[in-house]
Design an enzyme around this catalytic site. Structure first.
Site, PDB file in Angstrom:
ATOM      1  N   ARG A  19       0.806  -1.229   0.000  1.00  0.00           N
ATOM      2  CA  ARG A  19       0.000   0.000   0.000  1.00  0.00           C
ATOM      3  C   ARG A  19       0.835   1.273   0.000  1.00  0.00           C
ATOM      4  O   ARG A  19       0.357   2.350   0.367  1.00  0.00           O
ATOM      5  CB  ARG A  19      -0.984   0.029   1.177  1.00  0.00           C
ATOM      6  CG  ARG A  19      -1.949  -1.134   1.177  1.00  0.00           C
ATOM      7  CD  ARG A  19      -3.195  -0.838   1.968  1.00  0.00           C
ATOM      8  NE  ARG A  19      -4.073  -1.986   1.949  1.00  0.00           N
ATOM      9  CZ  ARG A  19      -4.060  -2.949   2.861  1.00  0.00           C
ATOM     10  NH1 ARG A  19      -3.227  -2.880   3.876  1.00  0.00           N
ATOM     11  NH2 ARG A  19      -4.897  -3.960   2.762  1.00  0.00           N
TER      12      ARG A  19
ATOM     13  N   ARG B 182      -3.874  21.510 -13.509  1.00  0.00           N
ATOM     14  CA  ARG B 182      -2.860  20.517 -13.893  1.00  0.00           C
ATOM     15  C   ARG B 182      -3.112  19.989 -15.304  1.00  0.00           C
ATOM     16  O   ARG B 182      -2.195  19.522 -15.978  1.00  0.00           O
ATOM     17  CB  ARG B 182      -2.796  19.374 -12.868  1.00  0.00           C
ATOM     18  CG  ARG B 182      -1.645  18.439 -13.179  1.00  0.00           C
ATOM     19  CD  ARG B 182      -1.232  17.510 -12.080  1.00  0.00           C
ATOM     20  NE  ARG B 182      -0.053  16.786 -12.513  1.00  0.00           N
ATOM     21  CZ  ARG B 182       0.737  16.090 -11.730  1.00  0.00           C
ATOM     22  NH1 ARG B 182       0.485  16.022 -10.440  1.00  0.00           N
ATOM     23  NH2 ARG B 182       1.796  15.468 -12.210  1.00  0.00           N
TER      24      ARG B 182
ATOM     25  N   HIS C 186      -0.909  16.458 -25.420  1.00  0.00           N
ATOM     26  CA  HIS C 186      -0.896  15.046 -25.042  1.00  0.00           C
ATOM     27  C   HIS C 186      -2.115  14.252 -25.505  1.00  0.00           C
ATOM     28  O   HIS C 186      -2.039  13.028 -25.612  1.00  0.00           O
ATOM     29  CB  HIS C 186      -0.750  14.900 -23.525  1.00  0.00           C
ATOM     30  CG  HIS C 186       0.663  15.124 -23.050  1.00  0.00           C
ATOM     31  ND1 HIS C 186       1.307  16.325 -23.198  1.00  0.00           N
ATOM     32  CD2 HIS C 186       1.549  14.292 -22.449  1.00  0.00           C
ATOM     33  CE1 HIS C 186       2.536  16.224 -22.690  1.00  0.00           C
ATOM     34  NE2 HIS C 186       2.706  15.006 -22.236  1.00  0.00           N
TER      35      HIS C 186
ATOM     36  N   HIS D 219       7.720   9.539 -26.721  1.00  0.00           N
ATOM     37  CA  HIS D 219       6.657  10.338 -26.109  1.00  0.00           C
ATOM     38  C   HIS D 219       6.766  11.792 -26.577  1.00  0.00           C
ATOM     39  O   HIS D 219       5.779  12.394 -27.023  1.00  0.00           O
ATOM     40  CB  HIS D 219       6.790  10.240 -24.585  1.00  0.00           C
ATOM     41  CG  HIS D 219       5.795  11.075 -23.843  1.00  0.00           C
ATOM     42  ND1 HIS D 219       4.442  10.817 -23.841  1.00  0.00           N
ATOM     43  CD2 HIS D 219       5.962  12.183 -23.072  1.00  0.00           C
ATOM     44  CE1 HIS D 219       3.819  11.716 -23.095  1.00  0.00           C
ATOM     45  NE2 HIS D 219       4.712  12.562 -22.622  1.00  0.00           N
TER      46      HIS D 219
END
Ligand SMILES: NC(=O)c1ccc[n+]([C@@H]2O[C@H](COP(=O)([O-])OP(=O)(O)OC[C@H]3O[C@@H](n4cnc5c(N)ncnc54)[C@H](O)[C@@H]3O)[C@@H](O)[C@H]2O)c1
Ligand SMILES: O=C(O)C(=O)C[C@@H](O)[C@H](O)[C@H](O)COP(=O)(O)O
Ligand SMILES: [Zn+2]
Length: 359
Positions: free
Chosen positions: A118, A236, A243, A260
């Site tokens: 976690r 943001r 993109h 990318h």
């Protein structure tokens, strides 16, 4: 050495940028760790792992996991192998993962750190120009064949230690890829920075002082955004300029077929054209296109059916009710996020792809 502290509503960590930081890595670790797993790729491993290992504290048990280099490794398979490695090595909740490499390693190892037990600590040790972007802000993820970064979390590192001397070994293609995100930071922040970046000639040896300045400015732009909106509720999204189409191209061509940054560069050209059309303004499309072309960015793609691109763009994480959102510019330094219907998107893409031409 330059240090910037990133402070969000939930976290705080330092981004340290400088020369030869790998040899003093341990001094930047936020605390002492008994057990460290270095995650790197097959190319970076040959170049830098030994240096990192030599300079980690003797008291820590250190193991190394090497992933095949390339975007295809940001996958379920590599994620699963890494989790198995963490279990086999008996990493516990006090252990540290060091992500040594570019954005692929940072995203993959960061996602493992965010989910193993976690969540355990990790630090980003970026080695590409592009990773000035990926190492900051805490977005970590793997790809799904259907779409980029669809499986991930927001999970900030404990520190980012950016040894810019590693950039000297980058191949031209990766310099281009990284500079696309630098240009993005220029487009969404201010004209002077953008103009300065677009003066850079990537076909000759890059000047480490100039590049480091560009990277620090890019990091500052990213920091100011993620500090105000860590989990992408609003501003943001602007970091996603270029993109929506870029990611669709990457996944449609197959991960790693185009870098990318190269895909995002084409996506930014498209976003600029759409901005000009929507807001009846003129933006420096031609100057940007000329810079990309002079620096050998691939600007013609293999023919991709438009409907495939539109379908891919709809899977993007900014979409709501299957409506595509594009980050556009009202002017340089003034990004905005706008919904766009499938019909309008198809028309605009058709025009843009026609203008760009295909291979
Ligand atoms: N999390 C984020 O906020 C964020 C931001 C931007 C991009 N990304 C992700 O980052 C990834 C791209 O990152 P990248 O461009 O760094 O790719 P990468 O990590 O795949 O590195 C590119 C290539 O360069 C090699 N390499 C790395 N460092 C080197 C060095 N110093 N010298 C020589 N070769 C070196 C690698 O082995 C690889 O072959 C994509 O998956 C993208 O989605 C994430
Ligand atoms: O940090 C962000 O936010 C970004 O959008 C930075 C992008 O350069 C990066 O490629 C990011 O991984 C894209 O995020 P995603 O949410 O569209 O997968
Ligand atoms: Zn990106």
């Amino acid at each position: 050495m330059h240090k910037q502290t990133i402070t969000t509503s939930t976290n705080q960590y330092d981004v340290v940028v400088g020369d030869d930081l790998l040899s003093t890595l341990y001094t930047y670790l936020p605390k002492a760790y008994q057990h460290i797993l270095v995650v790197t790729d097959s190319v970076v491993n040959e170049l830098y792992t030994e240096k990192v290992l030599t300079h980690l504290p003797d008291s820590a048990k250190v193991s190394v996991h090497v992933v095949p280099a390339g975007e295809a490794s940001k996958s379920m398979e590599q994620y699963s192998e890494l989790l198995t490695e963490a279990i086999v090595q008996q990493l516990d909740r006090k252990s540290l993962i060091i992500a040594l490499g570019g954005g692929m390693i940072g995203d993959l190892a960061g996602f493992v750190a965010s989910t193993y037990m976690r969540g355990i600590d990790y630090i980003q040790v970026p080695t590409t120009i592009l990773a000035h972007d990926s190492s900051v802000g805490g977005k970590v993820a793997i790809n799904h064949p259907e779409g980029k970064n669809l499986i991930g979390s927001f999970y900030p590192p404990q520190a980012v230690i950016y040894d810019v001397s590693t950039l000297q070994s980058l191949p031209d293609k990766e310099i281009r890829s990284g500079y696309a995100e630098v240009v993005k930071h220029g487009f969404i922040s201010n004209r002077a920075y953008l103009d300065d970046v677009l003066k850079t000639d990537l076909t000759t040896q890059i000047d480490p002082i100039v590049t480091t300045e560009h990277l620090q400015k890019g990091i500052a732009v990213k920091a100011s955004v993620v500090e105000r909106d860590e989990k992408e509720s609003n501003i943001r999204k602007y970091l996603n300029f270029g993109h929506t189409l870029g990611h669709a191209i990457e996944s449609e061509l197959g991960y790693g077929q185009i870098t990318h940054g190269e895909a995002v560069a084409i996506g930014m050209l498209f976003a600029i054209r759409v901005s000009e059309y929507k807001f009846k303004i003129s933006l420096p499309y031609d100057a940007f296109y000329r810079w990309l072309s002079a620096n050998n960015y691939p600007l013609q793609l293999p023919a991709i059916p438009l409907e495939k691109l539109v379908e891919r763009m709809k899977i993007d994480k900014k979409s709501e009710n299957s409506t595509v959102q594009l980050v556009l510019l009202k002017e340089i330094g003034e990004p905005t996020s706008e919904n766009i219907s499938d019909e309008e998107l198809t028309d605009l893409l058709e025009k843009f792809m026609g203008e760009l031409g295909s291979e």
